[in-house]
Write a protein that holds these residues in place. Structure first.
Motif, PDB file in Angstrom:
ATOM      1  N   LEU A 162      32.184  42.355  41.978  1.00 54.34           N
ATOM      2  CA  LEU A 162      33.452  41.926  41.394  1.00 54.34           C
ATOM      3  C   LEU A 162      33.328  40.642  40.574  1.00 54.34           C
ATOM      4  O   LEU A 162      34.283  40.256  39.890  1.00 54.34           O
ATOM      5  N   PHE A 163      32.177  39.979  40.643  1.00 56.27           N
ATOM      6  CA  PHE A 163      32.027  38.711  39.944  1.00 56.27           C
ATOM      7  C   PHE A 163      32.270  38.840  38.442  1.00 56.27           C
ATOM      8  O   PHE A 163      33.070  38.091  37.865  1.00 56.27           O
ATOM      9  N   PHE A 164      31.564  39.763  37.795  1.00 55.87           N
ATOM     10  CA  PHE A 164      31.695  39.880  36.338  1.00 55.87           C
ATOM     11  C   PHE A 164      33.071  40.391  35.923  1.00 55.87           C
ATOM     12  O   PHE A 164      33.640  39.857  34.955  1.00 55.87           O
ATOM     13  N   PRO A 165      33.661  41.394  36.590  1.00 62.11           N
ATOM     14  CA  PRO A 165      35.032  41.783  36.220  1.00 62.11           C
ATOM     15  C   PRO A 165      36.039  40.645  36.374  1.00 62.11           C
ATOM     16  O   PRO A 165      36.923  40.474  35.521  1.00 62.11           O
ATOM     17  N   LEU A 166      35.923  39.847  37.437  1.00 66.01           N
ATOM     18  CA  LEU A 166      36.838  38.722  37.623  1.00 66.01           C
ATOM     19  C   LEU A 166      36.626  37.664  36.532  1.00 66.01           C
ATOM     20  O   LEU A 166      37.588  37.079  36.026  1.00 66.01           O
ATOM     21  N   TYR A 167      35.361  37.447  36.183  1.00 67.22           N
ATOM     22  CA  TYR A 167      35.073  36.498  35.100  1.00 67.22           C
ATOM     23  C   TYR A 167      35.672  36.995  33.783  1.00 67.22           C
ATOM     24  O   TYR A 167      36.244  36.206  33.012  1.00 67.22           O
ATOM     25  N   TYR A 168      35.563  38.294  33.507  1.00 63.08           N
ATOM     26  CA  TYR A 168      36.087  38.828  32.253  1.00 63.08           C
ATOM     27  C   TYR A 168      37.611  38.715  32.193  1.00 63.08           C
ATOM     28  O   TYR A 168      38.175  38.436  31.123  1.00 63.08           O
ATOM     29  N   LEU A 169      38.286  38.895  33.325  1.00 63.39           N
ATOM     30  CA  LEU A 169      39.735  38.704  33.352  1.00 63.39           C
ATOM     31  C   LEU A 169      40.099  37.265  32.998  1.00 63.39           C
ATOM     32  O   LEU A 169      41.046  37.012  32.244  1.00 63.39           O
ATOM     33  N   GLY A 170      39.334  36.313  33.553  1.00 64.57           N
ATOM     34  CA  GLY A 170      39.557  34.920  33.193  1.00 64.57           C
ATOM     35  C   GLY A 170      39.292  34.655  31.728  1.00 64.57           C
ATOM     36  O   GLY A 170      40.006  33.872  31.085  1.00 64.57           O
ATOM     37  N   HIS A 171      38.270  35.321  31.180  1.00 67.20           N
ATOM     38  CA  HIS A 171      37.954  35.181  29.755  1.00 67.20           C
ATOM     39  C   HIS A 171      39.096  35.707  28.887  1.00 67.20           C
ATOM     40  O   HIS A 171      39.454  35.085  27.872  1.00 67.20           O
ATOM     41  N   VAL A 172      39.697  36.818  29.282  1.00 62.92           N
ATOM     42  CA  VAL A 172      40.779  37.414  28.501  1.00 62.92           C
ATOM     43  C   VAL A 172      42.006  36.506  28.498  1.00 62.92           C
ATOM     44  O   VAL A 172      42.663  36.308  27.468  1.00 62.92           O
ATOM     45  N   PHE A 173      42.319  35.901  29.650  1.00 63.72           N
ATOM     46  CA  PHE A 173      43.524  35.074  29.749  1.00 63.72           C
ATOM     47  C   PHE A 173      43.347  33.702  29.116  1.00 63.72           C
ATOM     48  O   PHE A 173      44.314  33.117  28.642  1.00 63.72           O
ATOM     49  N   LYS A 174      42.123  33.181  29.100  1.00 59.63           N
ATOM     50  CA  LYS A 174      41.932  31.786  28.693  1.00 59.63           C
ATOM     51  C   LYS A 174      41.317  31.632  27.303  1.00 59.63           C
ATOM     52  O   LYS A 174      41.626  30.680  26.592  1.00 59.63           O
ATOM     53  N   SER A 175      40.418  32.537  26.911  1.00 54.60           N
ATOM     54  CA  SER A 175      39.697  32.362  25.660  1.00 54.60           C
ATOM     55  C   SER A 175      40.572  32.716  24.456  1.00 54.60           C
ATOM     56  O   SER A 175      41.374  33.658  24.501  1.00 54.60           O
ATOM     57  N   ALA A 176      40.407  31.948  23.383  1.00 51.77           N
ATOM     58  CA  ALA A 176      41.166  32.222  22.155  1.00 51.77           C
ATOM     59  C   ALA A 176      40.596  33.438  21.426  1.00 51.77           C
ATOM     60  O   ALA A 176      41.343  34.264  20.910  1.00 51.77           O
ATOM     61  N   GLU A 177      39.245  33.534  21.391  1.00 55.74           N
ATOM     62  CA  GLU A 177      38.594  34.674  20.744  1.00 55.74           C
ATOM     63  C   GLU A 177      38.210  35.688  21.819  1.00 55.74           C
ATOM     64  O   GLU A 177      37.200  35.556  22.496  1.00 55.74           O
ATOM     65  N   LYS A 178      39.051  36.685  21.988  1.00 51.04           N
ATOM     66  CA  LYS A 178      38.838  37.679  23.032  1.00 51.04           C
ATOM     67  C   LYS A 178      37.818  38.719  22.573  1.00 51.04           C
ATOM     68  O   LYS A 178      37.868  39.205  21.460  1.00 51.04           O
ATOM     69  N   GLN A 179      36.900  39.056  23.479  1.00 48.82           N
ATOM     70  CA  GLN A 179      35.880  40.063  23.206  1.00 48.82           C
ATOM     71  C   GLN A 179      36.093  41.263  24.119  1.00 48.82           C
ATOM     72  O   GLN A 179      36.693  41.142  25.196  1.00 48.82           O
ATOM     73  N   SER A 180      35.573  42.394  23.696  1.00 50.12           N
ATOM     74  CA  SER A 180      35.627  43.580  24.547  1.00 50.12           C
ATOM     75  C   SER A 180      34.639  43.421  25.698  1.00 50.12           C
ATOM     76  O   SER A 180      33.711  42.612  25.628  1.00 50.12           O
ATOM     77  N   PRO A 181      34.824  44.186  26.802  1.00 50.61           N
ATOM     78  CA  PRO A 181      33.883  44.074  27.922  1.00 50.61           C
ATOM     79  C   PRO A 181      32.433  44.329  27.511  1.00 50.61           C
ATOM     80  O   PRO A 181      31.515  43.666  28.003  1.00 50.61           O
ATOM     81  N   LYS A 182      32.236  45.289  26.579  1.00 51.80           N
ATOM     82  CA  LYS A 182      30.879  45.597  26.137  1.00 51.80           C
ATOM     83  C   LYS A 182      30.272  44.439  25.351  1.00 51.80           C
ATOM     84  O   LYS A 182      29.096  44.091  25.542  1.00 51.80           O
ATOM     85  N   GLN A 183      31.078  43.836  24.459  1.00 47.39           N
ATOM     86  CA  GLN A 183      30.582  42.697  23.688  1.00 47.39           C
ATOM     87  C   GLN A 183      30.254  41.510  24.592  1.00 47.39           C
ATOM     88  O   GLN A 183      29.226  40.853  24.419  1.00 47.39           O
TER      89      GLN A 183
END
Length: 412
Positions: A98-119
């Motif tokens: 669950l580490f990487f999925p949880l990190y990606y959720l944080g990335h989506v909510f906080k980062s200005a330049e959102k990337q796809s999970p694959k990117q």
């Protein structure tokens, strides 16, 4: 302004005179007001930022302390109904996925330049090398750490079966001393006398903890298991720094998720073998305390998240304090739930190991800071003494001379 790290503009009177020579006094007052306002705003921003960091630090410390002590106590409770430490280790390690999925959720909510999970995955894979996460990299750089991770957790959980949780938690604090010794030998880190003293404290505490129970075989095995767990944890950290260096948050999250994949693919066979050989056997799946297993896994996952990603919002030293604070929490719980005896030897051992852990938290330049602080205090004392003497002698010069007796009167 170096204190807050923000650019501040200061005006000097000489500059203002060159611009507006007719009114130098007004220029100086205006410059002082503008400069003082910017400095005060800069310092205010700095203080607010530091207060926020300290506030989040307290929250993270409480989270680390409660999750670590809670997982330890829940593991002890689980073994009363489900005596399978390796199976519990395997089950909890799977939650690392669950580490990487949880990190990606944080990335989506906080980062200005959102990337796809694959990117995002491909970008984080660059941590493993130019070719990303290949099969060769998986076996050479991820698999060894998967083995060390499993050994660290299994030895820790197996020790909980042998000795009380207070001794287990305090002895595991020695891993920081082992990290220093291995870093000094393997990584050629800077030699620090205070950390050598801390390592000596850790070793002395281990010996005293063994002596506290009278060198019984049961307690000696438990202490050896915890020391082995702390050693595996130290080896994990030093090898990670040696082979992989430092990782960003996304790279660390991906690495921990890869360890879960290794656990599922290559470690799953071991609990199955232990079950059929009846080393870790339970009669039916109905008696398995799934609530305890899931609760332990969630607490352990929370602890690792705070430990790895808490530095984004607070100071690393505060995070480490949460591990030390778990010792008194476990001691209080053991006092009311088990028959632990806090004799003088055990208390001294706990204090020595805790003191050694705190000494290891000192920064590398701590001695320079102490010398600067002592120098400033000496300068202030020297400045205060002449001023105080001047006030007394100037106020009463003649009176002091008249009323003060000579030294010859005391001689007789």
């Amino acid at each position: 302004h170096k204190a807050c790290g923000l650019p501040c503009v200061f005006f000097s009177p000489g500059d203002e005179r060159s611009r507006e020579s007719p009114a130098p006094a007004e220029a100086q007052m205006q410059a002082g007001a503008e400069g003082g306002g910017r400095v005060s705003r800069c310092c205010w921003k700095c203080s607010v930022t530091q207060l926020k960091k300290i506030f989040w630090g307290v929250a993270v410390v409480l989270g680390v302390c409660s999750s670590w002590s809670g997982s330890t106590q829940l593991a002890k409770l689980t073994f009363k109904k489900f005596d399978a430490p390796f199976t519990l280790t395997w089950f909890a390690t799977n939650w690392n996925f669950l580490f990487f999925p949880l990190y990606y959720l944080g990335h989506v909510f906080k980062s200005a330049e959102k990337q796809s999970p694959k990117q995002r995955y491909r970008e984080c894979c660059q941590f493993f090398g130019d070719n990303g996460l290949t099969l060769k990299v998986f076996f050479t750089k991820a698999a060894p750490f998967g083995v060390l991770w499993t050994l660290t957790n299994y030895l820790y959980l197996h020790a909980i079966k042998k000795i009380n949780t207070t001794d287990v938690s305090v002895l595991f604090c020695c891993n920081k001393a082992f990290v220093f010794l291995l870093s000094w030998i393997v990584l050629r880190d800077r030699f620090m006398g205070v950390r050598i003293v801390a390592a000596i404290f850790a070793i002395a505490g281990i010996v005293m903890m063994t002596y506290a129970d009278g060198f019984h075989s049961h307690s000696v095995i438990g202490i050896a298991l915890v020391v082995g767990s702390a050693s595996m944890s130290a080896l994990y950290k030093v090898l990670f720094k040696l082979l992989l260096g430092s990782a960003k948050f996304g790279e660390a999250a991906l690495f921990l998720s890869v360890l879960a994949v290794f656990n599922v693919l290559f470690v799953t066979c071991i609990p199955v073998i232990l079950y059929f050989t009846k080393v870790e056997y339970w009669s039916s799946f109905d008696i398995v305390p799934w609530g305890n297993l899931c609760g332990f896994s969630i607490l352990l996952l929370t602890f690792n998240i705070l430990l790895n990603f808490g530095i984004a919002i607070t100071y690393p030293t505060l995070i480490s304090l949460g591990i030390v604070l778990s010792v008194p929490v476990n001691a209080v719980v053991d006092h009311y739930t088990s028959e632990i005896v806090f004799n003088s030897v055990r208390v001294i051992a706990i204090v020595i190991i805790g003191l050694g852990f705190l000494l290891l938290l000192l920064p590398e330049e701590w001695d320079v800071w102490v010398i600067k602080l002592l120098t400033r205090l000496k300068v202030r004392k020297k400045e205060e003494l002449p001023e105080g003497n001047g006030d007394v002698t100037s106020g009463l010069p003649n009176k002091s001379r008249r009323t003060r007796p000579s030294m010859s009167s005391f001689a007789h």
